[in-house]
Each structure stands twice: as C-alpha cells, then as structure tokens.
Design a protein around this motif. Structure first.
Motif, mmCIF file in Angstrom:
data_model
loop_
_atom_site.group_PDB
_atom_site.id
_atom_site.type_symbol
_atom_site.label_atom_id
_atom_site.label_comp_id
_atom_site.label_asym_id
_atom_site.label_seq_id
_atom_site.Cartn_x
_atom_site.Cartn_y
_atom_site.Cartn_z
ATOM 1 N N GLU A 1 0.620 -1.221 0.051
ATOM 2 C CA GLU A 1 -0.074 -0.074 0.059
ATOM 3 C C GLU A 1 0.861 1.301 -0.024
ATOM 4 O OE1 GLU A 1 -3.255 0.195 -0.553
ATOM 5 O OE2 GLU A 1 -3.292 -1.984 -0.513
ATOM 6 N N LEU A 2 1.899 1.174 0.839
ATOM 7 C CA LEU A 2 2.851 2.445 0.748
ATOM 8 C C LEU A 2 3.292 2.795 -0.514
ATOM 9 C CD1 LEU A 2 4.684 1.774 4.175
ATOM 10 C CD2 LEU A 2 3.271 3.734 3.390
ATOM 11 N N ARG B 1 0.101 16.526 -1.474
ATOM 12 C CA ARG B 1 -0.914 17.604 -1.016
ATOM 13 C C ARG B 1 -0.945 18.117 0.326
ATOM 14 N NH1 ARG B 1 -6.314 14.388 -1.376
ATOM 15 N NH2 ARG B 1 -4.841 12.503 -1.444
ATOM 16 N N GLY B 2 0.170 17.618 0.978
ATOM 17 C CA GLY B 2 0.585 17.801 2.227
ATOM 18 C C GLY B 2 -0.339 17.276 3.466
ATOM 19 N N LEU B 3 -0.876 16.095 3.177
ATOM 20 C CA LEU B 3 -1.527 15.562 4.165
ATOM 21 C C LEU B 3 -0.510 14.947 5.387
ATOM 22 C CD1 LEU B 3 -4.244 13.304 2.557
ATOM 23 C CD2 LEU B 3 -4.124 15.673 2.946
ATOM 24 N N SER B 4 -1.396 15.240 6.476
ATOM 25 C CA SER B 4 -0.366 14.798 7.618
ATOM 26 C C SER B 4 0.162 13.137 7.519
ATOM 27 C CB SER B 4 -0.869 15.069 8.987
ATOM 28 O OG SER B 4 -1.984 14.300 9.046
ATOM 29 N N ARG B 5 1.327 13.042 8.296
ATOM 30 C CA ARG B 5 1.441 11.605 8.612
ATOM 31 C C ARG B 5 0.147 10.587 9.078
ATOM 32 N NH1 ARG B 5 6.989 10.512 8.229
ATOM 33 N NH2 ARG B 5 6.928 8.527 9.335
ATOM 34 N N ARG B 6 -0.400 11.060 10.110
ATOM 35 C CA ARG B 6 -1.356 10.759 10.743
ATOM 36 C C ARG B 6 -2.389 10.366 9.623
ATOM 37 N NH1 ARG B 6 -6.044 11.971 12.759
ATOM 38 N NH2 ARG B 6 -5.463 14.180 12.220
ATOM 39 N N GLN B 7 -2.681 11.311 8.919
ATOM 40 C CA GLN B 7 -3.836 11.039 7.795
ATOM 41 C C GLN B 7 -3.470 9.904 6.877
ATOM 42 O OE1 GLN B 7 -4.170 15.234 6.734
ATOM 43 N NE2 GLN B 7 -6.317 15.075 6.931
ATOM 44 N N ILE B 8 -2.148 10.178 6.544
ATOM 45 C CA ILE B 8 -1.691 9.038 5.433
ATOM 46 C C ILE B 8 -1.659 7.582 6.058
ATOM 47 C CG2 ILE B 8 0.226 8.384 4.024
ATOM 48 C CD1 ILE B 8 0.869 11.479 3.789
ATOM 49 N N ARG B 9 -1.185 7.576 7.339
ATOM 50 C CA ARG B 9 -1.180 6.283 7.932
ATOM 51 C C ARG B 9 -2.544 5.560 8.182
ATOM 52 N NH1 ARG B 9 2.187 6.004 13.267
ATOM 53 N NH2 ARG B 9 3.011 7.578 12.055
ATOM 54 N N SER B 10 -3.664 6.340 8.498
ATOM 55 C CA SER B 10 -5.022 6.024 8.248
ATOM 56 C C SER B 10 -5.521 5.601 7.193
ATOM 57 C CB SER B 10 -5.782 6.844 9.186
ATOM 58 O OG SER B 10 -6.753 7.683 8.423
ATOM 59 N N MET B 11 -5.109 6.500 6.176
ATOM 60 C CA MET B 11 -5.352 5.895 4.705
ATOM 61 C C MET B 11 -4.717 4.603 4.451
ATOM 62 S SD MET B 11 -4.867 8.253 1.360
ATOM 63 C CE MET B 11 -6.297 9.660 1.546
ATOM 64 N N VAL B 12 -3.795 4.482 4.786
ATOM 65 C CA VAL B 12 -2.879 3.211 4.400
ATOM 66 C C VAL B 12 -3.220 2.018 5.007
ATOM 67 C CG1 VAL B 12 -0.746 1.993 4.493
ATOM 68 C CG2 VAL B 12 -0.700 4.599 3.249
ATOM 69 N N LEU B 13 -3.607 2.011 6.279
ATOM 70 C CA LEU B 13 -4.165 0.932 7.166
ATOM 71 C C LEU B 13 -5.413 0.637 6.689
ATOM 72 C CD1 LEU B 13 -2.520 1.740 10.827
ATOM 73 C CD2 LEU B 13 -1.756 0.387 8.924
ATOM 74 N N ARG B 14 -6.112 1.392 6.453
ATOM 75 C CA ARG B 14 -7.600 1.143 5.942
ATOM 76 C C ARG B 14 -7.472 0.318 4.843
ATOM 77 N NH1 ARG B 14 -11.877 0.163 4.351
ATOM 78 N NH2 ARG B 14 -14.061 1.331 4.231
ATOM 79 N N ASN B 15 -6.610 0.698 3.967
ATOM 80 C CA ASN B 15 -6.486 -0.276 2.576
ATOM 81 C C ASN B 15 -5.774 -1.653 2.869
ATOM 82 O OD1 ASN B 15 -7.315 1.054 -0.219
ATOM 83 N ND2 ASN B 15 -6.423 2.893 1.199
ATOM 84 N N ALA B 16 -4.786 -1.458 3.585
ATOM 85 C CA ALA B 16 -4.020 -2.676 4.016
ATOM 86 C C ALA B 16 -4.937 -3.667 4.985
ATOM 87 C CB ALA B 16 -2.798 -2.242 4.840
ATOM 88 N N MET B 17 -5.814 -3.135 5.591
ATOM 89 C CA MET B 17 -6.592 -3.955 6.712
ATOM 90 C C MET B 17 -7.258 -5.216 5.704
ATOM 91 S SD MET B 17 -9.463 -2.435 9.015
ATOM 92 C CE MET B 17 -10.944 -2.146 7.869
ATOM 93 N N LEU B 18 -7.850 -4.894 4.507
ATOM 94 C CA LEU B 18 -8.402 -6.082 3.568
ATOM 95 C C LEU B 18 -7.403 -7.368 3.493
ATOM 96 C CD1 LEU B 18 -10.062 -3.646 1.266
ATOM 97 C CD2 LEU B 18 -11.210 -4.685 3.033
ATOM 98 N N PRO B 19 -6.359 -7.315 2.849
ATOM 99 C CA PRO B 19 -5.556 -8.272 2.744
ATOM 100 C C PRO B 19 -5.186 -8.826 4.103
ATOM 101 C CG PRO B 19 -4.369 -6.462 2.125
ATOM 102 C CD PRO B 19 -5.755 -5.968 2.280
ATOM 103 N N ILE B 20 -4.946 -8.054 5.326
ATOM 104 C CA ILE B 20 -4.595 -8.340 6.605
ATOM 105 C C ILE B 20 -5.620 -9.218 7.247
ATOM 106 C CG2 ILE B 20 -4.012 -7.695 8.850
ATOM 107 C CD1 ILE B 20 -2.631 -5.483 7.783
ATOM 108 N N VAL B 21 -6.738 -8.968 7.007
ATOM 109 C CA VAL B 21 -8.058 -9.700 7.909
ATOM 110 C C VAL B 21 -8.257 -11.082 7.038
ATOM 111 C CG1 VAL B 21 -10.402 -9.748 8.201
ATOM 112 C CG2 VAL B 21 -9.213 -7.767 8.864
#
Lengths: 576, 320
Positions: free
Chosen positions: B211-212, B223-243
C-alpha cells in the motif's frame, strides 16, 4: 512579475549515478510551462525533486524558490514538507491509482483542508470548480470514469490553494476526448486562480497547444527551450528537430517518418560530451568530449552545432496519394456481437468488417469501444455470441492471423531467450528453427540477439521481437493492438517505418488498432471508427480524415492536441 | 453505500454456500466408515467380542442394513442433533467425549490468535512503516526463525526455560477455572503464536508495504496530508488483505494444535484426533473432521462478511 517557481542548478543522483544535471527552470504565476521529453529523460524525477518526494536511494541538490521562500534541496525531503499542498502541489498521471479506492471522493478532497473548513458546502464548491456534481462527494473512485477521477484528483490537489501546480502527464492515461476536457479545465483553473502550471508531458502536441514556453529534456539534461513556435518552426537543437519530425502528422500521410536510429540512453551512461551525440547526425569529436552549455536569453539551446535557418528540412512531405483498390477479401466479419455479462454493456454490437488480402486496415476507438475484443475474436482468444467470421482460406489459425500487443515487456516470456521465443513461434507455423536469423534480420536486429533475454533489450527492440514472433508462422494477417502506443515517439517512428516496409515486402494484410488518428493515418488505407462496440464510421483514410462527416469522427479529430482542428478550437477553450 | 438489501442478499448467498460446502464435507466424512478396509460393523465393534448378536446390534444401531443413501441421511439427521454415535474406544457418546476437549482447543486457539493479533500485526505495520530500519531488520530475522522452528521444539524449549528452569509457568495439564486455565495455556499458546505470528508478521508487512508503494500515498504526500492522515488511509486499505490472512490463520490454528497439545499434555481435540486415528475410532474422527471443517467454513464466512462491510468494491460487485 516575480517567478512563482524557480529551480536552480538541480542535480539528482540515484544508485546508478546521475539522473538529472544542471537543470534550471522558472514558471511565472500567470503561465503554463511544459517540460517535454521521452521516457527516462528525468522529467518526472525533476517534478518529484521539486516537491521533495524522491524515491528511496535518490537524492537531489539545488535550490527551489517558491516566491520569496527558498528551499535547499540538499536538506532532504523534510525541507519541503510544510510547503507541500499549501504552496505547491502535484497532479499524477494515473487517476485510477492516485486516489484511495476505499475512501469516498468527498473525504479525499477534504483531507487536505483545515478541519474547520471541511464542511459540505466547501466540498461542493471544490467539486463545482472542476465541473463535477455534488453527488460525487458521496461516491467512491471506482464508481467514476477516468476523466471524472482525474477531476477529483485535481480538486484534491488544489484543496489547500497552492500557487504552483505540477501536472505529471496528467492526461496521458485518458482517452483523447477526455484529455481535451481535462486540459481545458486545467487551463481555465490556471488562469482563474493565477496559478503557475508546470506541465510535464511526452506529447509535443499537448505542450505546443497548452504551454507558453517549452523545455526539452534528453537523458537528464535540458537541450532547448523556447516558445512552441520557436521549437516547432525553427528548432535549433537536432534532438528537438528529431522529436518534431518523429511525431506523425495528423494532416497527411508521409512516405516515411524521419526517424533516428537507437534509443534514449540512461542519463548515467552518458560519460562525456552531449548526451545526444551518439544519435546525432551532426555530431563531431567535440560533441563527444565536451558538454555544450545552455546558452541564450529567452530561447536557449545546448548544442555546439545548432541548426540554422537553412539546415532545417521542411516538415514531413505528404506522400503521393495511392489509389485504393478493394482487393479480394481475406476475412469478413458479419454482424459479430459479444457481451461479457448481462449487467455490462455489450462489447461488440453487429460489427461487420472486411479486410482484404494485403490490405492495411485501421480500427480507431477510445477505451471501451470494443476494438481489442474484436482483435481477440479474430485470433480465437475470445468467443463471440453471434455473427460470422469467414476466412477465405482453410489455413490453421496460426497461419491466418497473429497479434502484437501494446506492452512488449509483458508480452515476451522473460525466462526465454529471443531465439527460443522465435523458434517456438516458427514451429507453430511449421517452419524450421534455422529461420531465426532471417527473422531477426527482417526486423532489423543482429542475429546475435537470439541468445539474449528480453530484459537486455530496449522497449523498441522488444517490440521488434514481438513483431518477429508474430510474423514467424508466416500469417496472412498481422494484428497490431496499440502496438506503438507505449513507445517513445522517436522509437514509434522507427517501428511505424518498419511496419510499412514489412507490409510492402511480405504482402501481408494489417489490422492496425489504435486510439491515435495521426498514427493510423500513416499506416492504414481504410478506417473503421468504433464507439461503444459499434462501427460508427468507415471509409478510406484520406476522405474520412480530410472531410469527416460523422460527428464522433469530427470530435475525435478536434481532440487531437496540436491538430489544426484543435488549434482553431483551442484559442477559446470551451468549458467542459 | 451500504444498503440493507444488498447486505441481506450477500449474507444469505454466503450462508447458503457455506451450508452447501458443509453438506459436501459431511458426505465425504460419512464415507470414511465405508472406505475403511473391512466390514463396517466389525470396525465399529472394535476390540469387543464379535458375536453374531453384537454385530446385529451394531448394524441396527448404525442403520448398516439400510440402503447407502438412507444410511447417510439417518447419520446426518443424528449429526444435526449432535449425535455422532458412540466412541469405539470408550463406548461413551462422541458428543460427551468432545465437549470439554473442544472448549480447551478453542481456548488455546483463541489465546494464540489474540497474541498473534496483538503482537504480530502491530510489528508488521511498524516494520513496513520504517522498512529497512532497526525494527524491520530485527523482527524480519526473528520471523524467519519463527516460521522455520517446529512447534514441538519451540514448545520443549519454552517448557525447559519457563517451566523447569525459571519455574514461572506450569509444565503440565490444563488447569481449572478461568484464570488458572489461561495460566496453563500460556506457554502452549505462545508456542502456537510464534509459528503463525511470524507468518502474520510477514503478511502484514508485505500488505502495508504494497500500500505504501501505491500512487495514492505519493499523491497524499504531495497534497501535504499529515503523517497521521496518510497512516490511517494506508491502514484502511491494508486491512483487507491482513484480515483475509488472519482468517486463514485462525482456521489453521484450530486444526493445527495437535503437536502442541501432545507436547504440553493437553486434553484437546488435537490429541484426541491423533489417538482416534491410530485406534480407528471412526465416529470420533468423523466428528472432529466435520467440526474442524465447520470452523474453517465459518471463519471464511466471517472474512467475507468483513470484506463486504469494509470494501466498497466488493459491495458493488455483490449488488451487480
């Protein structure tokens, strides 16, 4: 006026060596500047370096000036972090991957806004700016077309109102009519916001039509800069002339495209001298040892022997028009229809097409037009639901038609040598493996290439091998499905010349499938225009393109960047 | 948009598919008796004296005189009511024999699963986030050992260190009551978790790294999104294969406790299965096999429902 973006003495170094060197550029807040070049020339790396997002293992030095704010690139990626989004933003090429697939479009646009400004009205107004309805906020990217996704991405990149936008091939992945709409939109937003736009593109037509100034890059160096008129009417660098002449003209067919041999070197492979010297017809010893500096005021050129007024060959000469005789049909498709699933729109609807023996026929269509499905039906890769495909001969499938795909890298088996790939294809047509050197010679590669693997070949050479593989069984019909679309323009010209030479020599029929009207004009004598699975227009190439009667053909022609129809239209960009 | 109708349709469809799958498995499980060499009645009789009366009685009890299909239906009718027949070895009803053991294995698998979830997933995310960093290199090396080490060896090592030498964990038995049970199951659960945790760590790391590498991450940064915003976006996408991988791991845990149960002398279904196979105790083998299949099928069902809820693309495909 002060420059909104200035880049001074950029140098990018990767694991293998220098990627970009001695790069300067500036963009005022009321203009569009285009950075053009073929793949691997470093134009995307330049964009990434400016915004401070270089990949791991790649570092840059130099200075970026955003208005009064000075950033030293040697300070690393964090130096830009406070400025990204707010002062400078980047729009990427592929709208299908640049948005998160599981987040709604509205929230992706809002993400870059201050938390207090993430209201519904704000998002609606941002969508309105890119001509999208409010309901898009509640939709996911996969529910939208490519053009709409790129509009969402544009709205997202502009959310924090940057002064500078870099568009890295922002319309390359889009269909030609959508491309025009998005370019119009970019132009409108750039002038409304008074924003500096740095447009990175491989497409000279786009650059000429959309940018006040154009910078030409080759192998990590700036070769020439100037207005569109400077570069097109009086190119001074031999490479600019090559780029210009390799681009097939939309207005007429030429006998042969003026192509230069070879392909773009990796920037770090150029050890000394001018990076174009190895392919340049004017190069001498000085060019091979000393790097020419970029000189000039408004129009600059880096060349020891720049072209003068007398040196420039007139832009491609129209070919003598050949009479079109309808040959004996080789294959006839009658009312072929195909549907992949009940819920999807039909892929082919009552398609009737004739290809004559030894004839070059073009099929033009945008994505989803059914052109690739048609090709796959012809080589038995796909079954059709109804209709007939009648071949005039009883030859086995392998001897009837062979296909060349768009991407040669994935079309060739990476584990097999070129020789093994070709002898396998020869066997399919009942020929001897001793014919391999002959095949390689036919496509202009040395016989020693038989021992190589595809990895060791350039993109153009790989596509030559793919053509040789298709020709190995000696088919009656060669199908090229977007076979030159992924190639750089200078390589595309070589392959187009090779194809027309092969057609003459072997007397085989060609079905040339493409989205590119200028390319198909150079190749095909007759055309079918497809849309939504139907043939909407057909006839001989010259009359269709010279006097388009069908509205869809007219709109396709008008959408080609840099075309006469387009420049007449492009003066006053219409609001899409 | 998550509409009630499409959720219901999707759930019903998946449920029907699960039932069909379990029916197919039950049929195969039933034929185990027929496929075992020898007379089914004698096999069911086991070591008991095979007098003609006893054989007749067994034939009557297991409906062996009925036509094959009827035999299956009668057996299935019993199974649905929880009647798998009697164990050949102990003569007890299979259901009674299994009850305690299933609970123990469930607890063991669940404890190992929770440990995996709490340790391996966060480590995988942290390692991917700083790929090539100290955590990444350290845990990746450890994971290779974890994947490679056989669970009986790890179990013995843990027993020796924590049970014998340090004497902080019990070395034998399954304990009584909630906390004591957990106390006794700790070492076996850790043993299980080391093997599958290493796997989950690698899968999580790969999923987050993939995902990264996506364009949307670069676009978010530009676009200047914060690390926290990007992390939550990435985890939301990575969650599917992880689960999805966690689902597979849970199913594997439930069916893969044999070695650990034997090593730690736990009376779970793993050790029971091992004994029953040796003893040709067919009713018990049938019950455990079907039970394991049911756990696997239900886990898959849960993963499907999760991806329906979490992935709009799956929802749209289900609605089409």
């Amino acid at each position: 006026m002060i420059d909104a973006l200035q880049l001074r003495d950029l140098r990018i170094t990767g694991p293998a060596g220098v990627i970009v060197a001695k790069m300067d550029l500036s963009v005022r807040s009321d203009e569009t500047v285009a950075l053009v070049g073929e793949s691997g020339c470093g134009k995307s790396m330049t964009a990434k370096a400016i915004i401070g997002l270089l990949p791991r293992g790649v570092a840059a030095t130099g200075t970026v000036l955003l208005g009064e704010t000075r950033v030293d690139l040697a300070d690393g990626p964090n130096a830009m972090s406070g400025l990204r989004g707010r002062r400078i933003s980047l729009l990427l090429q592929n709208p299908f991957t640049s948005l998160s697939p599981v987040h709604k479009c509205g929230s992706q646009i809002a993400a870059a806004l201050e938390p207090s400004r993430r209201g519904r009205e704000m998002i609606a107004s941002r969508l309105e700016e890119v001509d999208l309805p409010t309901r898009v906020a509640q939709q996911y990217p996969f529910e939208l077309s490519g053009g709409m996704r790129q509009r969402v991405a544009l709205a997202a990149s502009l959310a924090s109102d940057p002064e500078v936008l870099i568009g890295d091939e922002p319309t390359t992945a889009l269909d030609v009519t959508t491309q025009r709409e998005v370019l119009d939109l970019l132009h409108r937003i750039q002038s409304e916001r008074g924003m500096a736009l740095l447009l990175i593109t491989h497409d000279l037509g786009v650059a000429r039509e959309r940018a006040g100034r154009i910078l030409v890059m080759y192998a990590g160096r700036l070769m020439e800069s100037g207005t569109g008129a400077d570069l097109f009417d009086a190119p001074r660098h031999p490479y600019t002339a090559v780029l210009r002449d390799s681009e097939p003209p939309l207005e007429h067919r030429v006998e042969q495209l003026r192509a230069v041999p070879g392909s773009v070197p990796r920037p770090w492979e150029v050890l000394a001298g001018c990076s174009f010297a190895a392919r340049c017809p004017r190069a001498d010893d000085k060019c091979r040892t000393d790097e020419p500096p970029l000189e000039g005021d408004s129009a600059q050129v880096a060349c020891w022997h720049p072209l003068g007024a007398g040196d420039i060959a007139p832009l491609s000469v129209p070919a003598v028009r050949r009479d079109i005789e309808i040959p004996e049909p080789l294959v006839q498709l009658r009312n072929v229809s195909k549907r992949f699933s009940e819920s999807a729109p039909p892929a082919l609807v009552d398609v009737s097409i004739t290809i004559g023996a030894g004839e070059a026929v073009g099929i033009v269509g945008e994505s989803g037009s059914g052109k690739t499905t048609l090709a796959r039906c012809l080589v038995d890769l796909e079954k059709y639901d109804s209709g007939t495909i009648d071949w005039s001969s009883d030859l086995p499938q392998a001897r009837r038609a062979q296909i060349v795909f768009q991407d040669p890298t994935s079309a060739l088996n990476p584990a097999m040598t070129i020789g093994a790939t070709l002898s396998e294809a020869l066997r399919a047509g009942g020929r001897q493996r001793s014919d391999v050197p002959g095949l390689l010679d036919m496509i202009g590669l040395p016989a020693s290439y038989a021992r190589r693997k595809p990895r060791g070949l350039s993109g153009g050479e790989q596509q030559r091998v793919a053509i040789a593989r298709a020709l190995a069984p000696a088919p009656q019909l060669l199908i090229c499905d977007e076979a030159v679309s992924a190639l750089d323009v200078s390589v595309q010209a070589q392959i187009l010349n090779l194809l027309s030479e092969l057609l003459d020599r072997l007397g085989l029929a060609l079905l040339f499938i493409t989205h590119d009207l200028a390319v198909v004009r150079q190749v095909a004598t007759r055309l079918y225009i497809m849309r939504d699975g139907q043939v909407v227009d057909s006839g001989d190439t010259e009359s269709i393109l010279a006097n388009p009667s069908h509205p869809y053909t007219q709109s396709l022609l008008a959408s080609v960047p840099g075309s006469q129809a387009a420049s007449a239209l492009g003066q006053e960009p219409r609001d899409a | 948009m998550l509409s009630q109708g499409s959720l219901l349709k999707f759930t019903l469809g998946r449920l029907l598919a699960t039932v069909a799958l379990l029916l197919a498995v039950s049929f195969i499980v039933f034929t185990l008796l027929q496929l075992t060499p020898g007379d089914p009645a004698r096999n069911l009789l086991g070591p008991r004296a095979s007098s003609p009366e006893a054989l007749a009685e067994i034939r009557d009890q297991y409906n062996l005189n009925e036509p094959f299909v009827r035999q299956y239906l009668l057996w299935l009718g019993g199974v649905v009511q929880g009647d798998f027949g009697d164990s050949i070895r102990s003569d007890e009803p299979v259901t009674a024999l299994l009850a305690n053991r299933v609970l123990l294995t469930m607890q063991l698998a669940a404890l190992a699963f929770v440990l995996t979830l709490l340790v391996a997933v966060p480590l995988g995310i942290a390692a991917a986030w700083r790929a090539g960093g100290a955590i990444d290199r350290g845990v990746t090396t450890g994971a290779i050992v974890g994947v490679g080490a056989p669970s009986y060896a790890v179990g013995l090592l843990l027993l020796y260190v924590f049970g014998v030498k340090l004497d902080v964990f019990p070395i034998y038995g399954s304990g009584e009551g909630g906390l004591d049970r957990m106390w006794h199951l700790s070492l076996p659960a850790v043993t299980l978790a080391i093997g599958v945790g290493a796997l989950v760590f690698k899968l999580t790391r790969t999923a987050v790294l993939a995902e990264l590498d996506q364009d949307y991450v670069a676009f978010a940064q530009s676009r200047g999104l914060s690390r926290r915003q990007i992390r939550s976006m990435v985890l939301r996408n990575a969650m599917l294969p992880i689960v999805t991988s966690l689902g597979l791991v849970f199913a594997f845990l439930f069916g893969g406790t044999i070695l650990v149960e034997v090593t730690f002398a736990l009376q779970g279904i793993g050790s029971l299965l091992a004994g029953s196979v040796t003893f040709k105790d067919i009713p018990v083998v049938q019950a455990i096999t079907l039970l394991t299949a049911a756990v696997i099928a239900l886990t898959a069902l849960a993963v499907d429902l999760f991806s329906f809820a979490a992935d709009p693309r799956v929802r749209s495909r289900a609605a089409a």
